[in-house]
Design a protein around this motif. Structure first.
Motif, PDB file in Angstrom:
ATOM      1  N   ALA A 188     -49.168-158.054  12.203  1.00 52.79           N
ATOM      2  CA  ALA A 188     -48.659-157.400  13.408  1.00 52.79           C
ATOM      3  C   ALA A 188     -49.516-156.204  13.805  1.00 52.79           C
ATOM      4  N   THR A 189     -50.478-155.811  12.968  1.00 45.74           N
ATOM      5  CA  THR A 189     -51.427-154.778  13.378  1.00 45.74           C
ATOM      6  C   THR A 189     -52.412-155.310  14.410  1.00 45.74           C
ATOM      7  N   SER A 190     -52.445-156.624  14.575  1.00 41.50           N
ATOM      8  CA  SER A 190     -53.294-157.310  15.550  1.00 41.50           C
ATOM      9  C   SER A 190     -52.407-158.260  16.351  1.00 41.50           C
ATOM     10  N   ASN A 191     -53.035-159.125  17.145  1.00 39.67           N
ATOM     11  CA  ASN A 191     -52.299-160.186  17.838  1.00 39.67           C
ATOM     12  C   ASN A 191     -51.212-159.631  18.757  1.00 39.67           C
ATOM     13  N   THR A 192     -51.554-158.571  19.499  1.00 40.51           N
ATOM     14  CA  THR A 192     -50.579-157.988  20.414  1.00 40.51           C
ATOM     15  C   THR A 192     -50.268-158.963  21.541  1.00 40.51           C
ATOM     16  N   GLU A 193     -49.073-158.864  22.061  1.00 41.00           N
ATOM     17  CA  GLU A 193     -48.635-159.836  23.065  1.00 41.00           C
ATOM     18  C   GLU A 193     -49.531-159.877  24.294  1.00 41.00           C
ATOM     19  N   PRO A 194     -49.927-158.733  24.891  1.00 44.71           N
ATOM     20  CA  PRO A 194     -50.798-158.810  26.071  1.00 44.71           C
ATOM     21  C   PRO A 194     -52.144-159.476  25.767  1.00 44.71           C
ATOM     22  N   PHE A 195     -52.679-159.209  24.593  1.00 40.30           N
ATOM     23  CA  PHE A 195     -53.962-159.795  24.199  1.00 40.30           C
ATOM     24  C   PHE A 195     -53.841-161.309  24.051  1.00 40.30           C
ATOM     25  N   VAL A 196     -52.818-161.746  23.351  1.00 38.48           N
ATOM     26  CA  VAL A 196     -52.621-163.183  23.143  1.00 38.48           C
ATOM     27  C   VAL A 196     -52.351-163.884  24.474  1.00 38.48           C
ATOM     28  N   GLN A 197     -51.563-163.242  25.328  1.00 35.84           N
ATOM     29  CA  GLN A 197     -51.285-163.836  26.638  1.00 35.84           C
ATOM     30  C   GLN A 197     -52.556-163.989  27.462  1.00 35.84           C
ATOM     31  N   MET A 198     -53.466-163.026  27.360  1.00 33.35           N
ATOM     32  CA  MET A 198     -54.710-163.117  28.108  1.00 33.35           C
ATOM     33  C   MET A 198     -55.595-164.241  27.562  1.00 33.35           C
ATOM     34  N   ILE A 199     -55.607-164.410  26.251  1.00 32.28           N
ATOM     35  CA  ILE A 199     -56.365-165.528  25.673  1.00 32.28           C
ATOM     36  C   ILE A 199     -55.766-166.854  26.122  1.00 32.28           C
ATOM     37  N   ALA A 200     -54.444-166.913  26.121  1.00 36.60           N
ATOM     38  CA  ALA A 200     -53.696-168.133  26.456  1.00 36.60           C
ATOM     39  C   ALA A 200     -54.145-169.311  25.600  1.00 36.60           C
ATOM     40  N   PRO A 201     -54.148-169.128  24.282  1.00 33.97           N
ATOM     41  CA  PRO A 201     -54.628-170.209  23.417  1.00 33.97           C
ATOM     42  C   PRO A 201     -53.624-171.350  23.331  1.00 33.97           C
ATOM     43  N   GLN A 202     -54.141-172.548  23.350  1.00 34.06           N
ATOM     44  CA  GLN A 202     -53.251-173.684  23.107  1.00 34.06           C
ATOM     45  C   GLN A 202     -52.966-173.826  21.616  1.00 34.06           C
ATOM     46  N   TYR A 203     -53.947-173.432  20.808  1.00 34.91           N
ATOM     47  CA  TYR A 203     -53.820-173.602  19.369  1.00 34.91           C
ATOM     48  C   TYR A 203     -54.325-172.355  18.655  1.00 34.91           C
ATOM     49  N   VAL A 204     -53.594-171.963  17.620  1.00 39.88           N
ATOM     50  CA  VAL A 204     -53.923-170.783  16.840  1.00 39.88           C
ATOM     51  C   VAL A 204     -54.029-171.192  15.382  1.00 39.88           C
ATOM     52  N   ILE A 205     -55.091-170.702  14.720  1.00 37.19           N
ATOM     53  CA  ILE A 205     -55.255-170.932  13.295  1.00 37.19           C
ATOM     54  C   ILE A 205     -55.070-169.599  12.577  1.00 37.19           C
ATOM     55  N   ILE A 206     -54.261-169.617  11.518  1.00 34.53           N
ATOM     56  CA  ILE A 206     -54.043-168.415  10.707  1.00 34.53           C
ATOM     57  C   ILE A 206     -54.579-168.681   9.307  1.00 34.53           C
ATOM     58  N   SER A 207     -55.473-167.804   8.838  1.00 33.15           N
ATOM     59  CA  SER A 207     -56.003-167.898   7.479  1.00 33.15           C
ATOM     60  C   SER A 207     -55.276-166.892   6.599  1.00 33.15           C
TER      61      SER A 207
END
Length: 273
Positions: free
Chosen positions: A195-214
């Protein structure tokens, strides 16, 4: 996990290698390879074995997002095992770095390379096969070494992949302030889904269809954080995780569709053309 047979003929692949609570992402384009980060020291054997398994003999680029052990632990082993054309580094002057003996030894090994390491700068473009790795942003002045992490975009034709290392919300806010074009169909979650990253406005701007989490199974950080998973869900992104799925391979097939392979099961995800 070997690349599934359905991906054998794919020119463009992104391998999200399962290195536990750490990061190692391999870009592959028409026989050319770039490795972004290299996991922990205790997973370096698995990393090297995987790189051999998928046919790596030479890396065009070995990219360090920032000098934390879960991103650089296997880099010396990679340099000792494979020919590396170019090492790309963050700008260490932008944040304090703890120079542990292992970090110093890695930097000494990097300095032994034939080609001097390059410090990534905003606007740099590094060709990889028929695609490009673009440095959209090279970190910010900060008291947090995570914010040395660059925002990188790998693109081939209409396919776009965005990766930001462990960049935190200050990086993401700055990217939005600068109106960077961060749109991408595939996004590697920042900082292992923290949650220190991946802020909602940032993710919305990317508009990714798929997200990978390591991230590692039952890790002590609680990654990925629930509020981040909710943001991805609200954005309509489908999430895959190395702690649940193991090594993940995304690839563009002959019909220019983005596919993903998890535990030898391939799924048709989306058109990228």
């Amino acid at each position: 996990m070997a690349v599934p047979a359905t991906a054998d003929d794919a020119k463009t692949k992104i391998h999200f290698i399962d290195v536990g609570q750490a990061d190692a992402t391999l870009l592959e384009q028409n026989g050319f390879f770039a490795l972004i980060d290299a996991g922990e020291a205790d997973t370096q054997t698995d990393l090297i074995d995987y790189l051999h398994e998928v046919g790596v003999e030479k890396l065009e680029y070995l990219i360090m997002t920032h000098p934390h052990s879960d991103h650089i632990g296997g880099m010396r082993a990679v340099l000792d095992t494979f020919e590396v054309n170019q090492v790309l580094l963050p700008n260490f002057d932008k944040a304090p770095v703890e120079w542990w003996p292992s970090t110093e030894r890695l930097m000494e090994r990097i300095n032994e390379q034939k080609n001097p390491a390059i410090v990534m700068q905003t606007g740099d473009i590094y060709p990889l096969g028929e695609g490009n790795i673009s440095v959209l942003m090279d970190g910010i002045q900060s008291d947090n070494a995570n914010n040395l992490s660059p925002i990188l975009r790998f693109e081939v034709a209409e396919f776009r992949f965005l990766i930001e290392g462990d960049a935190e919300k200050e990086i993401e806010e700055t990217a939005l302030e600068r109106n960077l074009d961060i749109r991408a169909s595939l996004f590697k979650a920042g900082h292992h889904g923290s949650a220190t990253s991946n802020t909602e406005p940032f993710v919305q701007m990317i508009a990714p269809q798929y997200v990978i989490i390591s991230c590692g199974q039952d890790n002590s950080y609680g990654h990925p954080h629930e509020e981040v998973l909710e943001i991805f869900e609200e954005t309509g992104s489908r999430v895959f995780r190395t702690d649940q799925n193991g090594t993940i391979v995304a690839y563009v097939d002959q019909e220019q569709k983005l596919q993903i392979a998890v535990a030898d099961v391939s799924e048709d995800l989306a058109d990228v053309a």
